[in-house]
Design a protein around this motif. Sequence first.
Motif, PDB file in Angstrom:
ATOM      1  N   GLY A 168       0.779  -1.224   0.000  1.00  0.00           N
ATOM      2  CA  GLY A 168       0.000   0.000   0.000  1.00  0.00           C
ATOM      3  C   GLY A 168       0.813   1.277   0.000  1.00  0.00           C
ATOM      4  N   HIS A 169       2.139   1.164  -0.185  1.00  0.00           N
ATOM      5  CA  HIS A 169       2.954   2.378  -0.148  1.00  0.00           C
ATOM      6  C   HIS A 169       4.288   2.161  -0.854  1.00  0.00           C
ATOM      7  CE1 HIS A 169       5.021   0.177   3.037  1.00  0.00           C
ATOM      8  NE2 HIS A 169       6.034   1.026   2.880  1.00  0.00           N
ATOM      9  N   VAL A 170       4.923   3.267  -1.203  1.00  0.00           N
ATOM     10  CA  VAL A 170       6.291   3.253  -1.696  1.00  0.00           C
ATOM     11  C   VAL A 170       6.965   4.516  -1.181  1.00  0.00           C
ATOM     12  CG1 VAL A 170       5.646   4.368  -3.877  1.00  0.00           C
ATOM     13  CG2 VAL A 170       7.788   3.097  -3.735  1.00  0.00           C
ATOM     14  N   ARG A 171       8.227   4.392  -0.746  1.00  0.00           N
ATOM     15  CA  ARG A 171       8.982   5.554  -0.287  1.00  0.00           C
ATOM     16  C   ARG A 171      10.203   5.728  -1.175  1.00  0.00           C
ATOM     17  NH1 ARG A 171      12.838   6.956   3.828  1.00  0.00           N
ATOM     18  NH2 ARG A 171      12.840   4.868   4.740  1.00  0.00           N
ATOM     19  N   LEU A 172      10.338   6.905  -1.747  1.00  0.00           N
ATOM     20  CA  LEU A 172      11.398   7.209  -2.694  1.00  0.00           C
ATOM     21  C   LEU A 172      12.204   8.402  -2.213  1.00  0.00           C
ATOM     22  CD1 LEU A 172       9.111   7.323  -5.891  1.00  0.00           C
ATOM     23  CD2 LEU A 172      10.310   5.300  -5.019  1.00  0.00           C
ATOM     24  N   THR A 173      13.388   8.579  -2.790  1.00  0.00           N
ATOM     25  CA  THR A 173      14.092   9.853  -2.699  1.00  0.00           C
ATOM     26  C   THR A 173      14.390  10.338  -4.112  1.00  0.00           C
ATOM     27  OG1 THR A 173      16.226   8.717  -2.451  1.00  0.00           O
ATOM     28  CG2 THR A 173      15.139   9.504  -0.441  1.00  0.00           C
ATOM     29  N   ALA A 174      14.202  11.630  -4.310  1.00  0.00           N
ATOM     30  CA  ALA A 174      14.529  12.272  -5.576  1.00  0.00           C
ATOM     31  C   ALA A 174      15.512  13.397  -5.263  1.00  0.00           C
ATOM     32  CB  ALA A 174      13.278  12.824  -6.238  1.00  0.00           C
ATOM     33  N   VAL A 175      16.715  13.327  -5.843  1.00  0.00           N
ATOM     34  CA  VAL A 175      17.797  14.247  -5.461  1.00  0.00           C
ATOM     35  C   VAL A 175      18.443  14.842  -6.704  1.00  0.00           C
ATOM     36  CG1 VAL A 175      19.968  14.471  -4.196  1.00  0.00           C
ATOM     37  CG2 VAL A 175      18.251  12.842  -3.408  1.00  0.00           C
ATOM     38  N   ARG A 176      18.722  16.140  -6.627  1.00  0.00           N
ATOM     39  CA  ARG A 176      19.539  16.825  -7.635  1.00  0.00           C
ATOM     40  C   ARG A 176      20.887  17.178  -7.010  1.00  0.00           C
ATOM     41  NH1 ARG A 176      16.355  21.787 -10.134  1.00  0.00           N
ATOM     42  NH2 ARG A 176      16.563  22.428  -7.963  1.00  0.00           N
ATOM     43  N   HIS A 177      21.947  17.053  -7.801  1.00  0.00           N
ATOM     44  CA  HIS A 177      23.308  17.315  -7.336  1.00  0.00           C
ATOM     45  C   HIS A 177      23.866  18.532  -8.055  1.00  0.00           C
ATOM     46  CE1 HIS A 177      27.812  16.189  -7.614  1.00  0.00           C
ATOM     47  NE2 HIS A 177      27.614  16.849  -6.500  1.00  0.00           N
ATOM     48  N   ASP A 178      24.376  19.494  -7.284  1.00  0.00           N
ATOM     49  CA  ASP A 178      25.070  20.653  -7.834  1.00  0.00           C
ATOM     50  C   ASP A 178      26.557  20.482  -7.513  1.00  0.00           C
ATOM     51  OD1 ASP A 178      26.289  23.084  -8.356  1.00  0.00           O
ATOM     52  OD2 ASP A 178      24.628  24.294  -7.592  1.00  0.00           O
ATOM     53  N   PRO A 179      27.370  20.035  -8.482  1.00  0.00           N
ATOM     54  CA  PRO A 179      28.780  19.755  -8.193  1.00  0.00           C
ATOM     55  C   PRO A 179      29.606  21.011  -7.952  1.00  0.00           C
ATOM     56  CG  PRO A 179      28.347  19.478 -10.538  1.00  0.00           C
ATOM     57  CD  PRO A 179      27.016  19.720  -9.886  1.00  0.00           C
ATOM     58  N   VAL A 180      29.149  22.160  -8.430  1.00  0.00           N
ATOM     59  CA  VAL A 180      29.892  23.402  -8.235  1.00  0.00           C
ATOM     60  C   VAL A 180      29.751  23.882  -6.792  1.00  0.00           C
ATOM     61  CG1 VAL A 180      30.123  25.804  -8.950  1.00  0.00           C
ATOM     62  CG2 VAL A 180      29.667  24.033 -10.660  1.00  0.00           C
ATOM     63  N   GLU A 181      28.528  23.930  -6.297  1.00  0.00           N
ATOM     64  CA  GLU A 181      28.270  24.378  -4.927  1.00  0.00           C
ATOM     65  C   GLU A 181      28.346  23.242  -3.908  1.00  0.00           C
ATOM     66  OE1 GLU A 181      28.049  27.455  -4.119  1.00  0.00           O
ATOM     67  OE2 GLU A 181      28.024  28.222  -6.177  1.00  0.00           O
ATOM     68  N   GLN A 182      28.573  22.015  -4.391  1.00  0.00           N
ATOM     69  CA  GLN A 182      28.642  20.821  -3.517  1.00  0.00           C
ATOM     70  C   GLN A 182      27.341  20.668  -2.711  1.00  0.00           C
ATOM     71  OE1 GLN A 182      33.461  21.413  -2.888  1.00  0.00           O
ATOM     72  NE2 GLN A 182      32.234  20.758  -1.150  1.00  0.00           N
ATOM     73  N   ARG A 183      26.231  20.659  -3.424  1.00  0.00           N
ATOM     74  CA  ARG A 183      24.930  20.597  -2.774  1.00  0.00           C
ATOM     75  C   ARG A 183      24.100  19.434  -3.298  1.00  0.00           C
ATOM     76  NH1 ARG A 183      23.194  26.995  -3.242  1.00  0.00           N
ATOM     77  NH2 ARG A 183      24.585  27.773  -1.626  1.00  0.00           N
ATOM     78  N   PHE A 184      23.353  18.820  -2.386  1.00  0.00           N
ATOM     79  CA  PHE A 184      22.291  17.896  -2.735  1.00  0.00           C
ATOM     80  C   PHE A 184      20.972  18.531  -2.304  1.00  0.00           C
ATOM     81  CE2 PHE A 184      25.662  14.567  -1.744  1.00  0.00           C
ATOM     82  CZ  PHE A 184      25.962  14.318  -3.078  1.00  0.00           C
ATOM     83  N   GLU A 185      20.025  18.644  -3.221  1.00  0.00           N
ATOM     84  CA  GLU A 185      18.686  19.099  -2.900  1.00  0.00           C
ATOM     85  C   GLU A 185      17.728  17.972  -3.230  1.00  0.00           C
ATOM     86  OE1 GLU A 185      17.891  22.636  -5.064  1.00  0.00           O
ATOM     87  OE2 GLU A 185      19.279  23.871  -3.896  1.00  0.00           O
ATOM     88  N   GLY A 186      16.923  17.553  -2.257  1.00  0.00           N
ATOM     89  CA  GLY A 186      16.090  16.392  -2.509  1.00  0.00           C
ATOM     90  C   GLY A 186      14.791  16.376  -1.739  1.00  0.00           C
ATOM     91  N   GLN A 187      13.992  15.382  -2.062  1.00  0.00           N
ATOM     92  CA  GLN A 187      12.732  15.130  -1.381  1.00  0.00           C
ATOM     93  C   GLN A 187      12.636  13.640  -1.070  1.00  0.00           C
ATOM     94  OE1 GLN A 187      10.214  16.998  -0.370  1.00  0.00           O
ATOM     95  NE2 GLN A 187      10.097  18.863  -1.609  1.00  0.00           N
ATOM     96  N   HIS A 188      12.268  13.323   0.179  1.00  0.00           N
ATOM     97  CA  HIS A 188      11.738  12.000   0.484  1.00  0.00           C
ATOM     98  C   HIS A 188      10.276  12.022   0.072  1.00  0.00           C
ATOM     99  CE1 HIS A 188      15.151  10.598   2.939  1.00  0.00           C
ATOM    100  NE2 HIS A 188      15.270  11.869   3.263  1.00  0.00           N
ATOM    101  N   VAL A 189       9.847  11.039  -0.684  1.00  0.00           N
ATOM    102  CA  VAL A 189       8.477  11.015  -1.203  1.00  0.00           C
ATOM    103  C   VAL A 189       7.801   9.734  -0.736  1.00  0.00           C
ATOM    104  CG1 VAL A 189       7.031  11.135  -3.262  1.00  0.00           C
ATOM    105  CG2 VAL A 189       9.274  12.264  -3.252  1.00  0.00           C
ATOM    106  N   LEU A 190       6.760   9.873   0.062  1.00  0.00           N
ATOM    107  CA  LEU A 190       5.957   8.735   0.498  1.00  0.00           C
ATOM    108  C   LEU A 190       4.644   8.764  -0.267  1.00  0.00           C
ATOM    109  CD1 LEU A 190       5.473   6.303   2.373  1.00  0.00           C
ATOM    110  CD2 LEU A 190       4.471   7.913   4.025  1.00  0.00           C
ATOM    111  N   ILE A 191       4.423   7.721  -1.068  1.00  0.00           N
ATOM    112  CA  ILE A 191       3.180   7.579  -1.823  1.00  0.00           C
ATOM    113  C   ILE A 191       2.400   6.431  -1.197  1.00  0.00           C
ATOM    114  CG2 ILE A 191       2.148   7.201  -4.089  1.00  0.00           C
ATOM    115  CD1 ILE A 191       4.833   8.089  -5.308  1.00  0.00           C
ATOM    116  N   ALA A 192       1.244   6.747  -0.655  1.00  0.00           N
ATOM    117  CA  ALA A 192       0.428   5.739   0.025  1.00  0.00           C
ATOM    118  C   ALA A 192      -1.031   5.945  -0.329  1.00  0.00           C
ATOM    119  CB  ALA A 192       0.629   5.840   1.542  1.00  0.00           C
ATOM    120  N   GLU A 193      -1.878   5.037   0.155  1.00  0.00           N
ATOM    121  CA  GLU A 193      -3.302   5.108  -0.170  1.00  0.00           C
ATOM    122  C   GLU A 193      -3.913   6.424   0.313  1.00  0.00           C
ATOM    123  OE1 GLU A 193      -4.935   1.623   1.533  1.00  0.00           O
ATOM    124  OE2 GLU A 193      -4.096   0.274   0.011  1.00  0.00           O
TER     125      GLU A 193
END
Length: 249
Positions: A168-193
């Motif tokens: 009844g659910h899936v948990r994902l992470t979606a992340v973008r990487h900025d190699p110049v600024e050394q940054r990860f920007e992301g979302q934990h995504v919980l998809i459930a009923e």
Amino acid sequence: MDAFGPETYGELNADIYDDWHAGLDPTEAVRALAELIEEGPAGPVLELAVGTGRVTLPLAATGVDLWGIDASEAMVARLRAKPGGERVPVTIGDMADVAPDTDVSFAMVFVVFSTFFFLANQDEQVRCFANVARRLLPGGRFVLECPMPDVGRYDRDQRVEAHQVGLGHVRLTAVRHDPVEQRFEGQHVLIAEGGIRLAPAFLRYAWPSELDLMARLAGLRRAHRWGGWRREPFRAEGSYVTVYEKPAD
């Protein structure tokens, strides 16, 4: 992520933080920190970004005079609701300020997991090191647990990964990487009923050599670097532990 501040992660994630990190056993971290405290000068200990007390409370239960700081009132409320949580003095504030409400000096300051990298840029990370150094007793230690940056995981500087898949659910992470600024920007995504839940996270990573330079600028020296809390050899992978020390003279 423009509106992401020191308190944002905790304020948005406090109610799910313990559930989503239930697999993180603090036992080895608590044991190693207790040993480092015994090896250093006598005095109180400060944890940066205490959160919900995952490490704070078991370490305080060993008799350590433990203090804390965290930017999120919601996370600290979770800590307060746990047994022993009301006995740990916690300042609500930016961990880069270290201990703005007191002039106490500390025998050790520590920050665990990947939390140091929640400081948004290099300037804030350098400022944190400098403030820690000012608040340490002679011979005191600054202990950091950090993940080794693994930028090779990111195809075209982005990555989507499944962490849990159930009926009844899936948990994902979606992340973008900025190699110049050394940054990860992301979302934990919980998809459930019941709908979709987003839990944003932002990291500004630093390489071990960069952390060492921050320490030198603050007047600290590297005493140890281990591959984990069991003092394993450092192999530049996974999470590692670094101990910086303030000179005694």
